[in-house]
Design a protein around this motif. Structure first.
Motif, mmCIF file in Angstrom:
data_model
loop_
_atom_site.group_PDB
_atom_site.id
_atom_site.type_symbol
_atom_site.label_atom_id
_atom_site.label_comp_id
_atom_site.label_asym_id
_atom_site.label_seq_id
_atom_site.Cartn_x
_atom_site.Cartn_y
_atom_site.Cartn_z
ATOM 1 N N ALA A 151 10.990 0.844 -4.242
ATOM 2 C CA ALA A 151 9.675 0.702 -4.884
ATOM 3 C C ALA A 151 9.225 -0.752 -4.864
ATOM 4 O O ALA A 151 8.046 -1.047 -4.624
ATOM 5 N N ALA A 152 10.145 -1.667 -5.081
ATOM 6 C CA ALA A 152 9.805 -3.092 -5.066
ATOM 7 C C ALA A 152 9.403 -3.525 -3.664
ATOM 8 O O ALA A 152 8.458 -4.306 -3.491
ATOM 9 N N ARG A 153 10.095 -3.020 -2.644
ATOM 10 C CA ARG A 153 9.759 -3.352 -1.257
ATOM 11 C C ARG A 153 8.351 -2.874 -0.928
ATOM 12 O O ARG A 153 7.567 -3.603 -0.319
ATOM 13 N N GLU A 154 8.015 -1.649 -1.338
ATOM 14 C CA GLU A 154 6.676 -1.125 -1.091
ATOM 15 C C GLU A 154 5.625 -1.981 -1.783
ATOM 16 O O GLU A 154 4.584 -2.287 -1.199
ATOM 17 N N MET A 155 5.895 -2.376 -3.027
ATOM 18 C CA MET A 155 4.952 -3.206 -3.773
ATOM 19 C C MET A 155 4.800 -4.578 -3.103
ATOM 20 O O MET A 155 3.692 -5.098 -2.973
ATOM 21 N N ALA A 156 5.902 -5.162 -2.669
ATOM 22 C CA ALA A 156 5.862 -6.478 -2.024
ATOM 23 C C ALA A 156 5.076 -6.414 -0.724
ATOM 24 O O ALA A 156 4.245 -7.297 -0.453
ATOM 25 N N LEU A 157 5.301 -5.379 0.071
ATOM 26 C CA LEU A 157 4.580 -5.248 1.340
ATOM 27 C C LEU A 157 3.088 -5.007 1.117
ATOM 28 O O LEU A 157 2.248 -5.592 1.806
ATOM 29 N N ALA A 158 2.760 -4.158 0.151
ATOM 30 C CA ALA A 158 1.349 -3.890 -0.144
ATOM 31 C C ALA A 158 0.646 -5.145 -0.642
ATOM 32 O O ALA A 158 -0.473 -5.447 -0.235
ATOM 33 N N SER A 159 1.304 -5.881 -1.486
ATOM 34 C CA SER A 159 0.720 -7.098 -2.027
ATOM 35 C C SER A 159 0.580 -8.167 -0.949
ATOM 36 O O SER A 159 -0.427 -8.870 -0.876
ATOM 37 N N ALA A 160 1.578 -8.289 -0.095
ATOM 38 C CA ALA A 160 1.534 -9.290 0.972
ATOM 39 C C ALA A 160 0.418 -8.974 1.958
ATOM 40 O O ALA A 160 -0.324 -9.863 2.367
ATOM 41 N N ILE B 98 10.931 -4.588 -13.897
ATOM 42 C CA ILE B 98 11.981 -4.926 -12.934
ATOM 43 C C ILE B 98 11.436 -4.827 -11.513
ATOM 44 O O ILE B 98 11.661 -5.723 -10.691
ATOM 45 N N ILE B 99 10.698 -3.764 -11.222
ATOM 46 C CA ILE B 99 10.118 -3.583 -9.887
ATOM 47 C C ILE B 99 9.166 -4.723 -9.567
ATOM 48 O O ILE B 99 9.195 -5.295 -8.471
ATOM 49 N N HIS B 100 8.328 -5.087 -10.524
ATOM 50 C CA HIS B 100 7.374 -6.179 -10.316
ATOM 51 C C HIS B 100 8.108 -7.493 -10.072
ATOM 52 O O HIS B 100 7.770 -8.245 -9.142
ATOM 53 N N SER B 101 9.123 -7.781 -10.865
ATOM 54 C CA SER B 101 9.899 -9.013 -10.697
ATOM 55 C C SER B 101 10.618 -9.035 -9.352
ATOM 56 O O SER B 101 10.671 -10.068 -8.682
ATOM 57 N N MET B 102 11.160 -7.881 -8.965
ATOM 58 C CA MET B 102 11.878 -7.811 -7.701
ATOM 59 C C MET B 102 10.911 -7.970 -6.527
ATOM 60 O O MET B 102 11.229 -8.660 -5.549
ATOM 61 N N ALA B 103 9.743 -7.371 -6.625
ATOM 62 C CA ALA B 103 8.736 -7.522 -5.569
ATOM 63 C C ALA B 103 8.318 -8.986 -5.440
ATOM 64 O O ALA B 103 8.185 -9.505 -4.328
#
Length: 71
Positions: free
Chosen positions: A48-57, A12-17
């Motif tokens: 958690a999804a926001r952190e993952m999205a920002l790190a990935s971006a 879910i976190i990965h999909s949301m990110a």
């Protein structure tokens, strides 16, 4: 039928990110609701999804910048 957004917290976190990155800056709760996430999922996994999205971006931006050529 399997849930496209995932069934485990990690999925879910990965999909949301991914959804956050695709939506871009200014992604709102409404944007995530329209993509199929529940309000409960957003409250529980949003940070958690926001952190993952920002790190990935930020890592993808760094990898796209060309290095200077040696003189």
């Amino acid at each position: 039928m399997q849930n496209q957004l995932g069934t485990t917290p990690e999925q879910i976190i990965h999909s949301m990110a991914d959804a956050m990155r695709l939506t871009g800056d200014g992604c709102t709760e409404r944007d995530l609701l329209l993509r199929g996430f529940t309000r409960h999922q957003i409250l529980k996994h949003g940070d958690a999804a926001r952190e993952m999205a920002l790190a990935s971006a930020s890592s993808s931006i760094r990898s796209r910048v060309q290095a200077r050529r040696a003189a």
